[in-house]
Write a protein that holds these residues in place. Sequence first.
Motif, short mmCIF file in Angstrom:
data_model
loop_
_atom_site.label_atom_id
_atom_site.label_comp_id
_atom_site.label_asym_id
_atom_site.label_seq_id
_atom_site.Cartn_x
_atom_site.Cartn_y
_atom_site.Cartn_z
N SER A 146 35.93 31.08 2.93
CA SER A 146 36.02 30.28 4.14
C SER A 146 37.13 30.95 4.93
O SER A 146 37.39 32.13 4.74
CB SER A 146 36.19 28.78 3.88
OG SER A 146 37.45 28.47 3.38
N PHE A 201 33.96 27.89 -5.47
CA PHE A 201 33.61 28.84 -4.41
C PHE A 201 34.82 29.68 -4.04
O PHE A 201 35.95 29.35 -4.33
CB PHE A 201 33.06 28.12 -3.18
CG PHE A 201 34.05 27.22 -2.48
CD1 PHE A 201 34.80 27.70 -1.42
CD2 PHE A 201 34.21 25.91 -2.87
CE1 PHE A 201 35.71 26.88 -0.77
CE2 PHE A 201 35.11 25.09 -2.23
CZ PHE A 201 35.86 25.57 -1.18
N PHE A 225 31.31 30.44 3.48
CA PHE A 225 31.46 30.47 2.04
C PHE A 225 31.04 31.85 1.56
O PHE A 225 30.06 32.40 2.03
CB PHE A 225 30.57 29.41 1.37
CG PHE A 225 30.99 27.99 1.63
CD1 PHE A 225 32.05 27.44 0.94
CD2 PHE A 225 30.31 27.22 2.54
CE1 PHE A 225 32.43 26.12 1.16
CE2 PHE A 225 30.67 25.90 2.77
CZ PHE A 225 31.73 25.36 2.08
N VAL A 230 29.50 31.29 -4.29
CA VAL A 230 29.42 29.84 -4.53
C VAL A 230 28.66 29.57 -5.82
O VAL A 230 27.77 30.33 -6.21
CB VAL A 230 28.74 29.08 -3.37
CG1 VAL A 230 29.55 29.19 -2.10
CG2 VAL A 230 27.33 29.56 -3.14
#
Length: 179
Positions: free
Chosen positions: A40, A37, A166, A169
């Motif tokens: 964040s 991913f 996220f 991903v």
Amino acid sequence: SLVYLGGVNASNHNASKLQLTQVFADAYRRYKVIGKFQGSGNGANVEFRWLNSSNGEVTAAYYSVSEGHKINSVDYNQEGWQDWNQSRTRLFRDTATGSHIHSFSMDLFPNQNENVNYPTMYAQLNYWLYNNGGNKMFVGQNASYVESTTSIAGGGVQFESTSGSFGTVNFSIWGYKDS
């Protein structure tokens, strides 16, 4: 053999939680999750939790240890942490935003068919750290078990960012068949 059970592949997931739900079945004893991913938030942790059959978070006592090495172009040192008796496992620490990629592979032992207690997880990690405006690569491993004898058959797993969402991903889960 490995059997694909599900996954999430999104170019802009835009959420702080990612779940692979209701994947644990009687046909499998062990599972493999592979994920990658971006994103964040600076200073965020990415946490791992087991999910029960109704997709509820298992928050019994998690015991986990992470260790590894971080390096940039000028220094190399060890890093590690333990999270004892917590409501989750801290899988990634101090992640960076932007185009940095975080990848991992984990083996899951939810124990729905075993005569041993406590769901257990082992992960290998590779990711970038945000460190006072600079970036370092972290390569390491994490091991965790949950002090819970309640079956999580029919459940799954959750990954959650403590800050930010996220972005891109690619998470998938496979079940191991013994024959």
